[in-house]
Design an enzyme around this catalytic site. Structure first.
Site, short mmCIF file in Angstrom:
data_model
loop_
_atom_site.label_atom_id
_atom_site.label_comp_id
_atom_site.label_asym_id
_atom_site.label_seq_id
_atom_site.Cartn_x
_atom_site.Cartn_y
_atom_site.Cartn_z
N ASP A 102 0.86 -1.19 0.00
CA ASP A 102 0.00 0.00 0.00
C ASP A 102 0.89 1.23 0.00
O ASP A 102 1.78 1.35 0.84
CB ASP A 102 -0.88 0.04 1.26
CG ASP A 102 -2.03 -0.95 1.14
OD1 ASP A 102 -2.18 -1.57 0.07
OD2 ASP A 102 -2.78 -1.11 2.13
N ASP A 113 -13.89 -6.29 -4.66
CA ASP A 113 -14.01 -6.47 -3.22
C ASP A 113 -15.40 -7.05 -2.96
O ASP A 113 -16.41 -6.43 -3.30
CB ASP A 113 -13.89 -5.12 -2.49
CG ASP A 113 -12.47 -4.54 -2.62
OD1 ASP A 113 -11.54 -5.31 -2.93
OD2 ASP A 113 -12.31 -3.32 -2.40
#
Lengths: 257, 206
Positions: A11, A130
């Site tokens: 990330d 997701d």
């Protein structure tokens, strides 16, 4: 035989890797270039960078980081997070990314998948999904969420995966919202359902805690690749250790570098 | 000078980075005068062979490339850069390609995940300078949905299994081509480019 891919995910915010890493080997654990080189040396099969910057300036620094990474690291790079247009995609591909990953934008404007595939080829376009399990359904069903898993869409994950591939996605990056962050294993049922629903490779994501979790996602879940963050970043398992485990259990993995 | 052909698509930067990493100076170019004096030429590529041919035609490079390869100029085709060497491709309806290697580009068989994406082994069918220092069966990074099948199977110097057995490294004289991406295949990939360039520089003076 095609090997199963092991993919660390980083990330990145404003050009820095966040979600702390605890490599003693690195002087600067927040430097995406140093981390990418580290994983390259370790024998990771691919890297995914997820940009969580909130500002355009933050994204610019990621593009610069990708440029520097591609000078030093000779392995596939996927970059995602906040991409909205084919111009965004082009900028990253030009910087040295091999694939771009789109999530919310793909759901809101599915034509983006097609446009990207036509311009750059399907092999460049990863659709990230997701998904969250629906408790109310008698048979297993999952709903697609967007905006970093915050907003339900009412769209069935399997249906969306099929549509995304039809529109030109070359790969699906599938994250279970339920499993993510719990280190209790991937959602195997979801992984298998999506993998059987589409003809393109599926990367399982969310929930890796033990090496057996990766094995299960690849074998029972029929995933083509597994993505993990914390187990690698915190040094719980190294890439060579992970591959040795999977190889011992009979899975094809790339051992040499 | 090592020319990396720029036809408006493809992963030029990664290829150029790999060449630079090896200590050579790549030139990203589509200019005929550069290609004419290049000691070695690399044609990279992603996307579809039909589009690539169209781009090469628009740049006026088709006849030049045919001539340079016929004259035995060291040439390395990567991925789509391998596919365009064939007579033609079945991708998106039949498209004629450069016709340098007689044979066709066909779709990978059904039943497996397509694209063929990831690291797979390359079996060395013969000993070739391109493989120097690279173990037989080493993994390379593939991403493609079509593959080239030459009429003359002896041109296949490296092969890979994915549902079928395909030629993943093709060679004829100073022409080599790989279906995989050496620039994405770690140290073995870099070694392969180095083998190609060192041989090219040894056979031609600037």
């Amino acid at each position: 035989m095609l090997t199963k891919r092991i993919i660390p995910c980083l990330d990145v915010k404003d050009g820095r890797v966040v979600k702390g890493t605890s490599f003693v080997q690195l002087r600067d654990a927040g430097d995406p270039v140093a981390l990418a080189s580290f994983y390259y040396q370790q024998g990771a099969d691919e890297l995914v960078f997820l940009d969580i910057s909130a500002t355009p300036e933050g994204r610019d620094t990621l593009v610069e980081a990708v440029e520097r990474i591609s000078e030093q690291v000779f392995m596939p790079l996927t970059v995602g997070g906040g991409l909205r247009t084919t111009a965004d995609m082009r900028r990253l591909l030009k910087a040295g990314a091999d694939k771009v990953s789109i999530n919310t934008a793909a759901v809101l404007t599915p034509e983006l998948i097609q446009e990207g595939a036509e311009k750059f080829g399907s092999q460049c376009i990863v659709v990230a999904i997701d998904a969250k399990r629906l408790d109310t359904s008698p048979e297993p069903k999952w709903e697609v969420y967007i905006h970093s898993g915050q907003q339900p869409t009412g769209i069935d994950a399997l249906l969306w995966a099929r549509q995304a591939v039809q529109k030109g996605a070359g790969e699906i990056l599938l994250t279970s919202i339920d499993a993510d962050g719990h280190r209790a294993g991937y959602d195997i049922e979801l992984t298998r359902a999506v993998s059987e629903a589409v003809t393109v490779p599926v990367i399982a994501s969310g929930g890796a805690g033990e090496l057996e979790d990766l094995y299960q996602a690849l074998v029972t879940g029929k995933a083509d690749a597994v993505l993990a963050a914390s187990i690698f970043h915190y040094g719980t398992y190294s890439i060579p250790e992970t591959k040795a485990y999977l190889a011992k259990k009979g899975l094809p993995v790339r051992i040499d570098r | 000078m090592i020319a990396v052909i720029d036809y408006g698509a493809g992963n030029l930067r990664s290829v150029a980075n790999a060449i630079a990493r090896l200590g050579y100076q790549p030139r990203i170019t589509s200019a005929a005068r550069d290609l004419l004096k290049a000691q070695a030429i690399i044609l990279p590529g992603v996307g579809a062979a039909g589009n690539t041919m169209e781009n090469l035609r628009n740049l006026g490079l088709v006849d030049l490339l045919k001539k340079l390869i016929a004259d035995n100029r060291p040439f390395f085709g990567v991925c789509i850069g391998l596919q365009v060497l064939f007579t033609g491709t079945e991708e998106g309806g039949w498209h004629n390609c450069l016709g340098i290697i007689p044979g066709r580009v066909k779709k990978l068989p059904d039943g497996l995940k397509v694209p063929h994406m990831g690291w797979n082994q390359v079996r060395q069918r013969v000993s070739h300078p391109l493989f120097e220092g690279i173990p037989d069966g080493a993994d390379f990074y593939f991403v493609h949905s079509y593959y080239g099948e030459p009429e003359d199977n002896s041109l296949v110097v490296g092969e890979t299994d994915y549902g079928i057995t395909m030629g993943s490294v093709i060679a004829r004289d100073n022409l080599v081509a790989t279906q995989f991406h050496p620039e994405k295949s770690g140290e073995h990939g870099l070694k392969m480019y180095d083998n190609f360039i060192r041989r090219a520089l040894a056979t031609r003076t600037p």
